[in-house]
Enzyme design. Sequence first.
Site, PDB file in Angstrom:
ATOM      1  N   ASP A   1       0.731  -1.108   0.070  1.00 29.36           N
ATOM      2  CA  ASP A   1       0.138  -0.038   0.008  1.00 29.36           C
ATOM      3  C   ASP A   1       0.781   1.116   0.232  1.00 29.36           C
ATOM      4  O   ASP A   1       2.255   1.210  -0.184  1.00 29.36           O
ATOM      5  CB  ASP A   1      -0.800  -0.094   1.007  1.00 29.36           C
ATOM      6  CG  ASP A   1      -0.260   0.401   2.681  1.00 29.36           C
ATOM      7  OD1 ASP A   1       0.973   0.358   2.710  1.00 29.36           O
ATOM      8  OD2 ASP A   1      -0.995   0.498   3.409  1.00 29.36           O
TER       9      ASP A   1
ATOM     10  N   CYS B   1       3.416  -3.136   3.932  1.00 31.84           N
ATOM     11  CA  CYS B   1       2.743  -1.915   4.406  1.00 31.84           C
ATOM     12  C   CYS B   1       3.258  -1.006   5.414  1.00 31.84           C
ATOM     13  O   CYS B   1       4.412  -1.456   5.548  1.00 31.84           O
ATOM     14  CB  CYS B   1       1.081  -2.317   4.751  1.00 31.84           C
ATOM     15  SG  CYS B   1       0.863  -3.208   6.358  1.00 31.84           S
TER      16      CYS B   1
ATOM     17  N   THR C   1       3.147  -1.371   8.679  1.00 35.88           N
ATOM     18  CA  THR C   1       3.636  -2.152   9.821  1.00 35.88           C
ATOM     19  C   THR C   1       3.818  -3.576   9.274  1.00 35.88           C
ATOM     20  O   THR C   1       4.321  -4.439   9.994  1.00 35.88           O
ATOM     21  CB  THR C   1       2.594  -2.444  10.950  1.00 35.88           C
ATOM     22  OG1 THR C   1       1.333  -2.867  10.223  1.00 35.88           O
ATOM     23  CG2 THR C   1       2.003  -1.003  11.426  1.00 35.88           C
ATOM     24  N   GLY C   2       3.255  -3.871   8.071  1.00 30.43           N
ATOM     25  CA  GLY C   2       3.337  -5.350   7.658  1.00 30.43           C
ATOM     26  C   GLY C   2       1.992  -6.195   8.221  1.00 30.43           C
ATOM     27  O   GLY C   2       1.660  -7.147   7.760  1.00 30.43           O
TER      28      GLY C   2
ATOM     29  N   HIS D   1      10.305 -23.732   8.977  1.00 33.87           N
ATOM     30  CA  HIS D   1       9.430 -24.484   9.816  1.00 33.87           C
ATOM     31  C   HIS D   1       8.034 -24.457   9.200  1.00 33.87           C
ATOM     32  O   HIS D   1       7.325 -25.334   9.410  1.00 33.87           O
ATOM     33  CB  HIS D   1       9.304 -24.049  11.151  1.00 33.87           C
ATOM     34  CG  HIS D   1      10.794 -24.543  11.826  1.00 33.87           C
ATOM     35  ND1 HIS D   1      11.155 -24.248  13.171  1.00 33.87           N
ATOM     36  CD2 HIS D   1      12.030 -25.129  11.262  1.00 33.87           C
ATOM     37  CE1 HIS D   1      12.245 -24.705  13.637  1.00 33.87           C
ATOM     38  NE2 HIS D   1      12.810 -25.317  12.385  1.00 33.87           N
TER      39      HIS D   1
ATOM     40  N   HIS E   1       7.467 -30.789  10.138  1.00 34.61           N
ATOM     41  CA  HIS E   1       7.065 -29.240   9.927  1.00 34.61           C
ATOM     42  C   HIS E   1       5.702 -29.686   8.714  1.00 34.61           C
ATOM     43  O   HIS E   1       5.075 -29.034   8.880  1.00 34.61           O
ATOM     44  CB  HIS E   1       8.140 -28.606   9.581  1.00 34.61           C
ATOM     45  CG  HIS E   1       9.208 -28.436  10.461  1.00 34.61           C
ATOM     46  ND1 HIS E   1       8.794 -27.785  11.897  1.00 34.61           N
ATOM     47  CD2 HIS E   1      10.586 -28.575  10.647  1.00 34.61           C
ATOM     48  CE1 HIS E   1       9.982 -27.797  12.298  1.00 34.61           C
ATOM     49  NE2 HIS E   1      10.803 -28.356  11.601  1.00 34.61           N
TER      50      HIS E   1
END
Length: 141
Positions: free
Chosen positions: A10, A65, A67-68, A98, A133
């Site tokens: 964004d 973005c 903050t992510g 993992h 995993h």
Amino acid sequence: MKHKIAIASDHGGFNLKSVIQEQFQDIEWIDLGTDSSESVDWPDFGFAVGNAIESGEADVGILVCGTGIGVSMAANRNRSVRAALCTDVTMARLTRAHNDANVLCLGERITGRATAFDIVEAFLNTKFEGGRHQRRIDKIS
Ligand code: RB5
């Protein structure tokens, strides 16, 4: 491994998205926007990368973005996506090893450029370890 990488952000992540593309010029980026710092809505870009993963157009995605967080929430709505917000190299390495994460999320207002570049390197160069995993991945598929 050669990846087909979709990248989007964004407005809050536009600058970091641009410098990541400049830094990793040997990658053929599938750039899904945004194209400027003009205000847009982060879900649109999280969904765009999710769709590219789901369709097979891309096998890896990078989302940025402020903050992510927003883009990771949006991308993870898609069942083909395992998006991970990473703020350091260890998170990037372990989420590949993992969680077999296929989308890396970064926060431009959180993570500096040099660290972001190291995170991208670690994310792209770490293989999934499989084994126990894989069983855990299967439970969320
Ligand atoms: C945009 O101002 C900001 O809210 C967005 O980039 C992101 O941080 C949302 O999670």
